[in-house]
Design a protein around this motif. Sequence first.
Motif, PDB file in Angstrom:
ATOM      1  N   GLN A 120       6.225   7.659  62.097  1.00 26.96           N
ATOM      2  CA  GLN A 120       7.514   8.016  62.706  1.00 26.96           C
ATOM      3  C   GLN A 120       8.281   9.022  61.853  1.00 26.96           C
ATOM      4  N   LEU A 121       8.324   8.774  60.534  1.00 30.80           N
ATOM      5  CA  LEU A 121       9.214   9.520  59.648  1.00 30.80           C
ATOM      6  C   LEU A 121       8.592  10.771  59.029  1.00 30.80           C
ATOM      7  N   LYS A 122       7.261  10.790  58.887  1.00 36.22           N
ATOM      8  CA  LYS A 122       6.582  11.878  58.188  1.00 36.22           C
ATOM      9  C   LYS A 122       7.218  12.106  56.806  1.00 36.22           C
ATOM     10  N   PRO A 123       7.188  11.082  55.933  1.00 39.34           N
ATOM     11  CA  PRO A 123       7.856  11.195  54.624  1.00 39.34           C
ATOM     12  C   PRO A 123       7.165  12.211  53.720  1.00 39.34           C
ATOM     13  N   ASP A 124       7.882  12.622  52.669  1.00 45.33           N
ATOM     14  CA  ASP A 124       7.330  13.554  51.694  1.00 45.33           C
ATOM     15  C   ASP A 124       6.502  12.832  50.635  1.00 45.33           C
ATOM     16  N   MET A 125       6.723  11.511  50.502  1.00 42.26           N
ATOM     17  CA  MET A 125       5.963  10.724  49.533  1.00 42.26           C
ATOM     18  C   MET A 125       6.036   9.255  49.918  1.00 42.26           C
ATOM     19  N   VAL A 126       4.983   8.490  49.546  1.00 42.84           N
ATOM     20  CA  VAL A 126       4.921   7.057  49.849  1.00 42.84           C
ATOM     21  C   VAL A 126       4.694   6.269  48.569  1.00 42.84           C
ATOM     22  N   LEU A 127       5.515   5.225  48.340  1.00 49.65           N
ATOM     23  CA  LEU A 127       5.288   4.251  47.275  1.00 49.65           C
ATOM     24  C   LEU A 127       4.702   3.026  47.950  1.00 49.65           C
ATOM     25  N   LEU A 128       3.517   2.614  47.518  1.00 50.78           N
ATOM     26  CA  LEU A 128       2.728   1.670  48.295  1.00 50.78           C
ATOM     27  C   LEU A 128       2.229   0.506  47.448  1.00 50.78           C
ATOM     28  N   ASP A 129       2.682  -0.699  47.788  1.00 51.89           N
ATOM     29  CA  ASP A 129       2.201  -1.901  47.114  1.00 51.89           C
ATOM     30  C   ASP A 129       0.739  -2.131  47.488  1.00 51.89           C
TER      31      ASP A 129
ATOM     32  N   LEU B  96       9.084   6.894  51.503  1.00 51.51           N
ATOM     33  CA  LEU B  96       8.836   5.613  52.156  1.00 51.51           C
ATOM     34  C   LEU B  96       8.333   4.620  51.112  1.00 51.51           C
ATOM     35  N   VAL B  97       9.050   3.486  50.971  1.00 53.74           N
ATOM     36  CA  VAL B  97       8.653   2.428  50.038  1.00 53.74           C
ATOM     37  C   VAL B  97       8.091   1.267  50.854  1.00 53.74           C
ATOM     38  N   VAL B  98       6.836   0.902  50.588  1.00 50.30           N
ATOM     39  CA  VAL B  98       6.182  -0.177  51.331  1.00 50.30           C
ATOM     40  C   VAL B  98       5.801  -1.284  50.354  1.00 50.30           C
ATOM     41  N   ASP B  99       6.511  -2.421  50.439  1.00 48.17           N
ATOM     42  CA  ASP B  99       6.275  -3.535  49.520  1.00 48.17           C
ATOM     43  C   ASP B  99       6.777  -4.801  50.186  1.00 48.17           C
ATOM     44  N   ASP B 100       6.001  -5.901  50.068  1.00 51.78           N
ATOM     45  CA  ASP B 100       6.433  -7.149  50.707  1.00 51.78           C
ATOM     46  C   ASP B 100       7.508  -7.871  49.902  1.00 51.78           C
ATOM     47  N   ASP B 101       7.796  -7.383  48.706  1.00 50.38           N
ATOM     48  CA  ASP B 101       8.879  -7.940  47.894  1.00 50.38           C
ATOM     49  C   ASP B 101      10.173  -7.194  48.234  1.00 50.38           C
ATOM     50  N   THR B 102      11.050  -7.851  48.966  1.00 52.33           N
ATOM     51  CA  THR B 102      12.284  -7.182  49.418  1.00 52.33           C
ATOM     52  C   THR B 102      13.185  -6.786  48.253  1.00 52.33           C
ATOM     53  N   ASN B 103      13.125  -7.534  47.154  1.00 49.97           N
ATOM     54  CA  ASN B 103      13.942  -7.194  45.982  1.00 49.97           C
ATOM     55  C   ASN B 103      13.502  -5.863  45.367  1.00 49.97           C
ATOM     56  N   ILE B 104      12.173  -5.666  45.292  1.00 49.05           N
ATOM     57  CA  ILE B 104      11.655  -4.407  44.752  1.00 49.05           C
ATOM     58  C   ILE B 104      12.021  -3.254  45.677  1.00 49.05           C
ATOM     59  N   CYS B 105      11.894  -3.482  46.982  1.00 48.97           N
ATOM     60  CA  CYS B 105      12.262  -2.440  47.947  1.00 48.97           C
ATOM     61  C   CYS B 105      13.722  -2.024  47.771  1.00 48.97           C
ATOM     62  N   GLU B 106      14.591  -3.014  47.625  1.00 52.20           N
ATOM     63  CA  GLU B 106      16.015  -2.723  47.508  1.00 52.20           C
ATOM     64  C   GLU B 106      16.326  -2.033  46.180  1.00 52.20           C
ATOM     65  N   LEU B 107      15.679  -2.477  45.098  1.00 51.96           N
ATOM     66  CA  LEU B 107      15.881  -1.858  43.785  1.00 51.96           C
ATOM     67  C   LEU B 107      15.479  -0.382  43.817  1.00 51.96           C
ATOM     68  N   LEU B 108      14.293  -0.114  44.377  1.00 56.05           N
ATOM     69  CA  LEU B 108      13.828   1.265  44.447  1.00 56.05           C
ATOM     70  C   LEU B 108      14.699   2.095  45.386  1.00 56.05           C
ATOM     71  N   ARG B 109      15.143   1.472  46.482  1.00 60.55           N
ATOM     72  CA  ARG B 109      16.008   2.188  47.426  1.00 60.55           C
ATOM     73  C   ARG B 109      17.300   2.631  46.743  1.00 60.55           C
TER      74      ARG B 109
ATOM     75  N   GLN C 199      16.033  10.478  50.402  1.00 61.40           N
ATOM     76  CA  GLN C 199      16.251   9.698  51.617  1.00 61.40           C
ATOM     77  C   GLN C 199      15.186   8.601  51.638  1.00 61.40           C
ATOM     78  N   VAL C 200      15.602   7.355  51.554  1.00 62.69           N
ATOM     79  CA  VAL C 200      14.657   6.253  51.359  1.00 62.69           C
ATOM     80  C   VAL C 200      14.594   5.336  52.571  1.00 62.69           C
ATOM     81  N   THR C 201      13.370   5.035  53.003  1.00 65.65           N
ATOM     82  CA  THR C 201      13.116   4.059  54.057  1.00 65.65           C
ATOM     83  C   THR C 201      12.172   3.010  53.485  1.00 65.65           C
ATOM     84  N   THR C 202      12.372   1.739  53.852  1.00 66.57           N
ATOM     85  CA  THR C 202      11.511   0.677  53.330  1.00 66.57           C
ATOM     86  C   THR C 202      10.769  -0.042  54.458  1.00 66.57           C
ATOM     87  N   ALA C 203       9.646  -0.648  54.083  1.00 67.30           N
ATOM     88  CA  ALA C 203       8.862  -1.480  54.996  1.00 67.30           C
ATOM     89  C   ALA C 203       8.281  -2.625  54.175  1.00 67.30           C
TER      90      ALA C 203
END
Length: 232
Positions: free
Chosen positions: A45-54, A7-20, A29-33
Amino acid sequence: MANEKILVVDDDTNICELLRLYLTKEGYQVTTANDGEEGLEKFNQLKPDMVLLDVMMPRMDGLEVCRRIRKLGNTPVMMLTAKGETFDKVLGLELGADDYMVKPFDTKEVVARIKAVLRRCTVTTSQTESSEGVIEFDNLRLDMNSYELRVKGKVVEAPPKELELLNCLASHPNRVYTRDQLLDEVWGFEYYGDSRTIDVHVKRLREKLAGASDKWELKTVWGVGYKFEVRQ
């Protein structure tokens, strides 16, 4: 190929898309917020294995999200912070973050660090299962299966990283660890020479273990590091 959920959580949509894009290419399997509250909702909801968090985000900042994730379990968290932002690395690690990256970052390094953190967590889990993950000394019981610390029979609340640090030291009584070794063992990455976080964690552990027993001690080895000293 990897198949873990990230799960990638960042308010910069460009960074989210790059990491995705990069992480999907690696098989994750990547989900963004795009804000903290949405990130927490998707985490539940997803119970991810790891979170990247801004760190700096609207509605709820990354430190608060990390704090809440830690109350729910031990999912690995990597904090992302923009260069020049006020971010106390020690605070982030105390809250339970496993790693941090400063923007702008190299995507290959992010991928490498993600693999290292996930690999370390997998190894830790398998070791815990095989050894039952329980350490007992006089008036001290540490169960890493449930992340429970008991001192004189009473449960003592402590964040995951404090328990992992105590587990590392107490698993090898009388062995001296340097701060860098402890950072590598417990956090699984090199913290670029800033070892304050070890001192902070040891200080807090000592407060929780104070007066428990005269048969063991979390001891400072001056000029070197720390050890869990067991006396005969």
